[in-house]
Design a protein around this motif. Structure first.
Motif, mmCIF file in Angstrom:
data_model
loop_
_atom_site.group_PDB
_atom_site.id
_atom_site.type_symbol
_atom_site.label_atom_id
_atom_site.label_comp_id
_atom_site.label_asym_id
_atom_site.label_seq_id
_atom_site.Cartn_x
_atom_site.Cartn_y
_atom_site.Cartn_z
ATOM 1 N N MET A 1 48.035 43.059 51.536
ATOM 2 C CA MET A 1 48.256 42.610 50.168
ATOM 3 C C MET A 1 49.726 42.250 50.008
ATOM 4 N N LEU A 2 49.977 40.984 49.644
ATOM 5 C CA LEU A 2 51.333 40.469 49.559
ATOM 6 C C LEU A 2 51.559 39.805 48.206
ATOM 7 N N ILE A 3 52.802 39.645 47.833
ATOM 8 C CA ILE A 3 53.140 38.887 46.635
ATOM 9 C C ILE A 3 52.823 37.420 46.888
ATOM 10 N N ASP A 4 52.135 36.797 45.947
ATOM 11 C CA ASP A 4 51.754 35.392 46.095
ATOM 12 C C ASP A 4 52.971 34.510 45.835
ATOM 13 N N GLN A 5 53.559 34.028 46.908
ATOM 14 C CA GLN A 5 54.737 33.170 46.804
ATOM 15 C C GLN A 5 54.430 31.729 47.191
ATOM 16 N N SER A 6 53.173 31.417 47.383
ATOM 17 C CA SER A 6 52.799 30.064 47.798
ATOM 18 C C SER A 6 52.877 29.128 46.600
ATOM 19 N N GLN A 7 53.646 28.087 46.736
ATOM 20 C CA GLN A 7 53.799 27.093 45.687
ATOM 21 C C GLN A 7 53.090 25.785 46.031
ATOM 22 N N GLU A 8 52.586 25.693 47.250
ATOM 23 C CA GLU A 8 51.965 24.430 47.638
ATOM 24 C C GLU A 8 50.560 24.279 47.081
ATOM 25 N N ARG A 9 49.931 25.388 46.716
ATOM 26 C CA ARG A 9 48.567 25.310 46.187
ATOM 27 C C ARG A 9 48.617 25.287 44.661
ATOM 28 N N LYS A 10 48.890 24.134 44.100
ATOM 29 C CA LYS A 10 48.977 24.004 42.659
ATOM 30 C C LYS A 10 47.625 23.693 42.030
ATOM 31 N N TYR A 11 46.665 23.292 42.842
ATOM 32 C CA TYR A 11 45.349 22.947 42.347
ATOM 33 C C TYR A 11 44.297 23.770 43.089
ATOM 34 N N LEU A 12 43.141 23.902 42.474
ATOM 35 C CA LEU A 12 42.038 24.568 43.145
ATOM 36 C C LEU A 12 40.736 23.936 42.700
ATOM 37 N N ASN A 13 39.702 24.171 43.489
ATOM 38 C CA ASN A 13 38.371 23.662 43.199
ATOM 39 C C ASN A 13 37.503 24.798 42.682
ATOM 40 N N MET A 14 36.735 24.496 41.664
ATOM 41 C CA MET A 14 35.818 25.462 41.088
ATOM 42 C C MET A 14 34.426 24.847 41.054
ATOM 43 N N SER A 15 33.435 25.601 41.489
ATOM 44 C CA SER A 15 32.056 25.119 41.500
ATOM 45 C C SER A 15 31.170 26.152 40.813
ATOM 46 N N LEU A 16 30.326 25.655 39.905
ATOM 47 C CA LEU A 16 29.402 26.519 39.166
ATOM 48 C C LEU A 16 28.022 25.891 39.177
ATOM 49 N N ASP A 17 27.024 26.700 39.508
ATOM 50 C CA ASP A 17 25.628 26.268 39.531
ATOM 51 C C ASP A 17 24.836 27.259 38.670
ATOM 52 N N VAL A 18 24.337 26.782 37.516
ATOM 53 C CA VAL A 18 23.683 27.688 36.569
ATOM 54 C C VAL A 18 22.481 26.988 35.942
ATOM 55 N N THR A 19 21.449 27.763 35.636
ATOM 56 C CA THR A 19 20.237 27.238 35.022
ATOM 57 C C THR A 19 20.000 27.917 33.681
ATOM 58 N N PHE A 20 19.730 27.104 32.659
ATOM 59 C CA PHE A 20 19.339 27.592 31.333
ATOM 60 C C PHE A 20 17.856 27.287 31.164
ATOM 61 N N SER A 21 17.067 28.318 31.014
ATOM 62 C CA SER A 21 15.619 28.131 30.983
ATOM 63 C C SER A 21 15.095 27.718 29.615
ATOM 64 N N SER A 22 15.896 27.860 28.551
ATOM 65 C CA SER A 22 15.386 27.623 27.195
ATOM 66 C C SER A 22 16.214 26.620 26.406
ATOM 67 N N LEU A 23 17.147 25.937 27.050
ATOM 68 C CA LEU A 23 17.967 24.945 26.352
ATOM 69 C C LEU A 23 17.884 23.601 27.075
ATOM 70 N N PRO A 24 17.591 22.517 26.359
ATOM 71 C CA PRO A 24 17.532 21.197 26.998
ATOM 72 C C PRO A 24 18.925 20.654 27.302
ATOM 73 N N CYS A 25 19.000 19.767 28.270
ATOM 74 C CA CYS A 25 20.290 19.201 28.666
ATOM 75 C C CYS A 25 20.928 18.387 27.541
ATOM 76 N N SER A 26 20.106 17.842 26.640
ATOM 77 C CA SER A 26 20.630 16.984 25.586
ATOM 78 C C SER A 26 21.475 17.735 24.566
ATOM 79 N N VAL A 27 21.397 19.060 24.526
ATOM 80 C CA VAL A 27 22.197 19.826 23.565
ATOM 81 C C VAL A 27 23.333 20.581 24.237
ATOM 82 N N LEU A 28 23.335 20.672 25.549
ATOM 83 C CA LEU A 28 24.354 21.449 26.256
ATOM 84 C C LEU A 28 25.600 20.620 26.519
#
Length: 347
Positions: A52-79
């Protein structure tokens, strides 16, 4: 010299070979071989060391986030999906791909996925009360179009969200040499055509896949009722059932921040939540603490990823009174970053 031999061998005539002795000999050989292979396997096994180290990295200014989720009772037209900063303002300079897949009440896929963008989501009961007043002809311009180009790929992901007119979207794709009529999805500007092929059904659900490339700063991903709902794309006994009384029962298939690496545990993968009590709606809060992690294995390139821990709770919300101040309905996934990083070394 033979007289000094303390380990004299018996005469051959006095040696007796038995079946029991043979079994013992074979068992001893097998035991020795098993111990040898076990020690060899342990010797060749990679040793994992966590630091465990202090995060001193400055080169990673961006990151990727991925989310996969299902709503069983809400249509896509309202979300709607939105990304907010700690002051609840829209986060800018976000390259994103958001696909919404319509589902029947039994979970079967309806038509092609709809490629959408970040948009304003209802925050108060007053917003929910007026969310269904958008007419068919009214076109909403999304406020998330970045002012700079992060990358060529990122720019291609912004085109559908940044251009409100379908004709302009197709012209932009053709100008870049891309297919303006993709086979695997439809643009959100083509939503009328999609619903003309398959009309809205009662009890529709929605499968949402979101991929975002954003700055590495604390923010909140909000999935809730869009501020602008097309009534002609919704089929329900009452629109209020899908707005102020929305059922946010959901199943999180996966949540990740960057690439995978050996030993990574995604805490929220497979999480299912259901606590709907009509006519109330729900506020699901996920506080995600993201830990930058570097994984290095002998003979392989370093993997710069992230692991995370989660604190969660759910609250019933009565949004039937526009003038009241209550918690915002939907899924609130707030994430921040630890000031330290974890370095995992396998050697």
């Amino acid at each position: 010299m033979k007289s000094f031999d303390a380990f004299a061998r018996p005469v051959q005539e006095f040696q007796v070979k038995t079946a029991v002795g043979g079994y013992i000999s074979i068992g001893s050989i097998c035991l020795v071989a098993a111990l040898f292979l076990s020690e060899l396997r342990y010797f060749l096994m990679l040793e994992t060391k966590d630091e465990m180290l202090i995060d001193q990295s400055q080169e990673r200014k961006y990151l990727n986030m991925s989310l996969d989720v299902t709503f069983s009772s809400l249509p896509c037209s309202v979300l709607g999906v939105n990304l907010l900063d700690p002051k609840q303002n829209n986060v800018m300079h976000v390259a994103h791909e958001i696909f919404k897949e319509r589902l029947t009440s039994t979970g079967e896929v309806i038509g092609k996925p709809i490629r959408d963008g970040l948009q304003n989501v209802a925050m108060t009961p007053a917003d929910l009360a007026t969310s269904s007043e958008t007419s068919k002809s009214k076109r909403i311009t999304l406020p998330h179009a970045p002012g700079v180009r992060l990358a060529f790929r990122a720019y291609s992901m912004r085109i559908p969200a940044a251009i409100p007119d379908l004709k302009e979207v197709r012209e932009a794709f053709l100008n870049h040499g891309w297919d303006d009529r993709p086979d695997d999805y439809v643009f959100s500007q083509c939503i009328d055509e999609a619903y003309q092929r398959t009309a809205a059904q009662i009890g529709e659900g929605c499968h949402v896949k979101a991929h975002l490339h954003m700055r590495k700063v604390p923010a909140t991903l909000h999935i809730g009722i869009s501020q602008h709902i097309r009534r002609d794309l919704v089929r329900a006994t009452s629109v209020a059932e899908l707005t102020v009384g929305a059922d946010f029962t959901h199943h999180i298939h996966s949540l990740s921040f960057g690439p995978d690496f050996p030993g990574l545990v995604r805490v929220l993968d497979g999480r299912q939540k259901s606590s709907h009590q009509p006519p109330l709606s729900e506020h699901y809060q996920y506080d995600v603490h993201v830990i930058p992690t570097r994984y290095l294995e002998d003979g392989s390139d370093e993997i710069a990823g992230h692991q995370y821990s989660v604190t969660e709770y759910v609250k019933a919300v009565d949004a039937t009174h526009p003038g009241h101040e209550v918690a915002t309905t939907g899924i609130w996934m707030s994430y921040d970053f630890t000031p330290f990083e974890v370095r995992v070394t396998s050697s």
